[in-house]
Design an enzyme around this catalytic site. Structure first.
Site, PDB file in Angstrom:
ATOM      1  N   GLU A 151     -34.110   2.889 -35.541  1.00  0.00           N
ATOM      2  CA  GLU A 151     -35.059   3.565 -34.654  1.00  0.00           C
ATOM      3  C   GLU A 151     -34.550   3.404 -33.229  1.00  0.00           C
ATOM      4  O   GLU A 151     -34.137   2.305 -32.851  1.00  0.00           O
ATOM      5  CB  GLU A 151     -36.461   2.954 -34.692  1.00  0.00           C
ATOM      6  CG  GLU A 151     -37.245   3.105 -35.955  1.00  0.00           C
ATOM      7  CD  GLU A 151     -38.628   2.452 -35.835  1.00  0.00           C
ATOM      8  OE1 GLU A 151     -39.122   2.281 -34.688  1.00  0.00           O
ATOM      9  OE2 GLU A 151     -39.199   2.107 -36.866  1.00  0.00           O
TER      10      GLU A 151
ATOM     11  N   GLU B  82     -39.413  -4.307 -38.767  1.00  0.00           N
ATOM     12  CA  GLU B  82     -39.767  -5.168 -37.638  1.00  0.00           C
ATOM     13  C   GLU B  82     -40.575  -6.413 -38.051  1.00  0.00           C
ATOM     14  O   GLU B  82     -41.684  -6.646 -37.553  1.00  0.00           O
ATOM     15  CB  GLU B  82     -40.497  -4.350 -36.568  1.00  0.00           C
ATOM     16  CG  GLU B  82     -39.620  -3.241 -36.003  1.00  0.00           C
ATOM     17  CD  GLU B  82     -40.227  -2.489 -34.827  1.00  0.00           C
ATOM     18  OE1 GLU B  82     -41.419  -2.721 -34.522  1.00  0.00           O
ATOM     19  OE2 GLU B  82     -39.513  -1.669 -34.216  1.00  0.00           O
TER      20      GLU B  82
END
Length: 506
Positions: free
Chosen positions: A277, A159
Site C-alpha cells: 500500500e 498492519e
C-alpha cells in the site's frame, strides 16, 4: 539550461509501479461499478496484481461453522471467491492474496475495524485457522491450476503493528499467526509465495528485525517482505472528511527503501520487498487525492520507486471503497484513481502516462524522465515541482531537452503532448466550479468526463543534426507526457496546400 539527452540508454525502466494496485474490500468486486472501473483501469494502465482486505471476512462467506449431530463442523464455501477471481482474470489482473480478516466464527474476541467491521483478533483455534488457510489455497490451486497460483503472492494479515488492525498490536501473537499461515500455504505446495508482515509506515524500527529473527530461528517459510508507505500527518477532521499536512514526496521513497536498510545482515536481506500500500494520505476522505497537486506530487515517486523496491502498489484503483462508510459525494477525497462512475482523476492520468513510456531510460532528473521504446519513439514524462506547504506553488516551470532521433534520414518529428494540471484534465476542479453537486446529474457527469480529459496538442518539430529541441513549459501542478516520433514523409508529389480552396498555383 538545456539538457542534452544521450543516444545510448542509461538503464531500463522496470515495472515495479504496475506490479500491483490496491482495492476496497474483497466482496466489493461483485458490484457492476467496481468491475466497470477495473476494466477501464486495465485498458488504459494495466496492473498485474490486485490486493485488498477481507478475503476471509464474513461478507465473503468462506468460513461457515455449523452444528450437526451434536458436533461442531466447518464448511468452506468459495462461491463469492470464485466470482471475484474469475472477473479479475477475465480483466487481465491476478490476485495479490491477503489472508485476513478473522471470520467471526473463529475470532477470539469482537474487536473490529472499519465501517464494515472486519474482525482483527487472533483465532480461537490456530488449527482451525490453518485448516481455513489450507482449504482456501487448495481451492485456488484446484480451480486455477498450480502454475497460475504460484504466481500469486500470499500475504499474511495487514498492519499487525497497529492496535486498530491487530488486537493489542501483539508481535508475538502475529508471529504465531504468520508461522501457522505460512506452513499451511506450503502444505498445499512448496512453490507458492508467502510473506509479510505488511507493516504500517509508523512501525517502529524493531518490528521488522524481530520478525526476521523469528522466522529465521524457527525456519518459517518466507518468500517476500511487505510494508506500507504514507506521508500525511494527523487528521484534522471536518464533517465527512479530513485535512492533513504532507511530508515531501521523497519521504515515500525513503519508506520504500527502509525494509532493505532494516534487514541488512539478516537472512531476509535478499528477499523481494513489496510495498503493498502507498499513497500520500492514509485517509479515504482527504480531498488531496482528487487534485492535480496529487499527480505532480507522486510523479517523482513513480519515476524512481522501482530503483529502491520491487513493487509499490497504489492504494487504490477506485473510489468504490467503504472503510469509513458509504461516500456522501462523488468527489469525497477517496483513494481511487477513479471516482464512482469512472471519472478519471489527475493521478489516473499520471499512471496512464507511465504506461506510455518506453523501456529504455535515456535520461532522468528531478523533474523529468526520458525513455525510448523499440520503435524509436521517445516519451518524456515531466512534472512541475510542488510545495507541500501550499505557500509558494510553482506557476511556471520549464524543462528544456535536446532529444536524439534514431532515424538519421528524418527531417521532422511529430510531437504529441498530453497534460493534466490545475486547469486541464482536472475533473475535481470542474466539480468545484459546478457547485460540488453530491450526486451529479447525467449532464453534469458528461461535463465532468469531458473535463477529465487531458489537454492534448501536437506539432511538427524540425530535426537538425539528428536532434530535436523540446521546451516543455509547465503550469501549476502540471504533469505532461510528450511523445516524439521521427516522421517518414509520404506526401504525394502532386500535393500543394495552396490549392486547398481551389486556387491555381502561381
Amino acid at each position: 539550461m538545456r539538457i542534452t539527452v544521450a543516444e545510448q540508454p542509461v538503464g531500463r525502466l522496470n515495472d515495479a509501479w504496475r506490479l500491483a494496485v490496491g482495492t476496497g474490500r474483497f466482496d466489493l468486486a461483485l458490484r457492476r461499478d467496481y468491475q466497470d472501473s477495473l476494466a477501464l483501469v486495465q485498458r488504459e494502465i494495466g496492473f498485474r496484481h490486485i490486493r485488498g482486505h477481507g478475503l476471509l471476512s464474513d461478507g465473503v462467506g468462506v468460513h461457515r461453522p455449523y452444528e450437526y449431530q451434536g458436533r461442531r463442523h466447518v464448511r468452506h464455501a468459495f462461491g463469492y471467491v470464485d466470482q471475484v477471481i474469475d472477473a479479475y482474470l477475465e480483466l487481465g489482473i491476478r490476485p495479490f492474496v491477503e489472508l485476513g480478516f478473522m471470520p467471526s466464527g473463529l475470532a477470539s474476541a469482537d474487536q473490529t475495524v472499519f465501517w464494515w467491521q472486519g474482525n482483527v483478533t487472533p483465532p480461537r483455534s490456530h488449527n482451525e485457522w490453518a485448516d481455513l488457510v489450507r482449504a482456501t489455497v487448495a481451492h485456488l490451486v484446484d480451480r486455477y491450476g498450480i502454475d497460475e497460483v504460484r504466481g500469486w503472492p500470499i500475504e499474511v494479515w495487514n498492519e499487525p503493528d497497529l492496535k486498530d488492525f491487530w488486537q493489542d498490536a501483539d508481535a508475538d501473537a502475529y508471529h504465531r499467526l504468520y508461522e501457522v499461515s505460512a506452513h499451511a500455504v506450503k502444505d498445499v505446495d512448496a512453490g507458492l509465495q508467502v510473506g509479510g508482515p505488511a507493516l504500517s509506515p509508523g512501525a517502529d524500527d524493531t518490528w521488522l528485525p524481530r520478525f526476521a529473527e523469528f522466522v529465521t530461528d524457527r525456519k518459517v517459510p518466507i518468500d517476500f517482505v511487505s510494508r506500507h508507505a504514507y506521508t500525511s500527518g494527523p487528521a484534522q477532521h471536518v464533517p465527512f472528511g479530513v485535512h492533513q499536512d504532507l511530508a515531501p514526496a521523497q519521504r515515500l521513497l525513503e519508506q520504500f527503501a527502509s525494509p532493505r536498510r532494516l534487514l541488512a545482515g539478516t537472512a531476509l536481506a535478499e528477499l523481494p520487498v513489496y510495498i503493498t500500500e502507498f499513497n500520500s494520505s492514509y485517509r479515504p476522505d482527504n480531498p488531496i487525492h482528487d487534485t492535480a497537486f496529487h499527480a505532480a506530487y507522486l510523479a517523482p515517486v513513480l519515476a524512481a520507486g522501482g530503483d529502491v523496491v520491487d513493487s509499490f502498489a497504489y492504494w487504490t484503483f477506485s473510489d468504490v471503497f467503504e472503510e469509513v462508510g458509504v461516500p456522501t459525494a462523488l468527489f469525497h477525497g477517496g483513494f481511487g484513481l477513479l471516482t464512482h462512475r469512472q471519472i478519471r482523476k489527475p493521478t489516473f492520468h499520471l499512471y496512464a502516462f507511465m504506461n506510455r513510456l518506453g523501456g529504455q531510460i535515456l535520461a532522468r532528473g528531478a523533474d523529468h524522465l526520458v525513455t525510448r521504446d523499440d520503435t524509436g519513439r521517445i516519451a518524456v514524462l515531466a512534472w512541475a515541482p510542488v510545495d507541500v506547504t501550499g505557500r509558494e506553488p510553482v506557476d511556471n516551470h520549464t524543462v528544456r531537452l535536446s532529444l536524439p532521433i534514431a532515424d538519421g534520414t528524418a527531417r521532422s518529428a511529430f510531437l504529441l503532448r498530453s497534460s493534466v494540471s490545475d486547469e486541464a484534465g482536472n475533473a475535481w476542479r470542474a466539480w468545484c466550479e459546478l457547485g460540488r453537486p453530491p450526486s451529479p446529474t447525467a449532464r453534469q457527469l458528461d461535463v465532468l468526463r469531458q473535463a477529465a480529459e487531458p489537454a492534448r496538442r501536437h506539432a511538427s518539430l524540425p530535426v537538425a543534426a539528428g536532434r530535436v529541441e523540446l521546451d516543455l513549459h509547465l503550469t501549476r501542478h502540471e504533469v505532461t507526457l510528450a511523445e516524439v516520433s521521427a516522421v517518414t514523409d509520404e506526401t504525394p508529389p502532386w500535393w500543394d496546400e495552396r490549392r486547398l480552396l481551389g486556387r491555381e498555383p502561381s
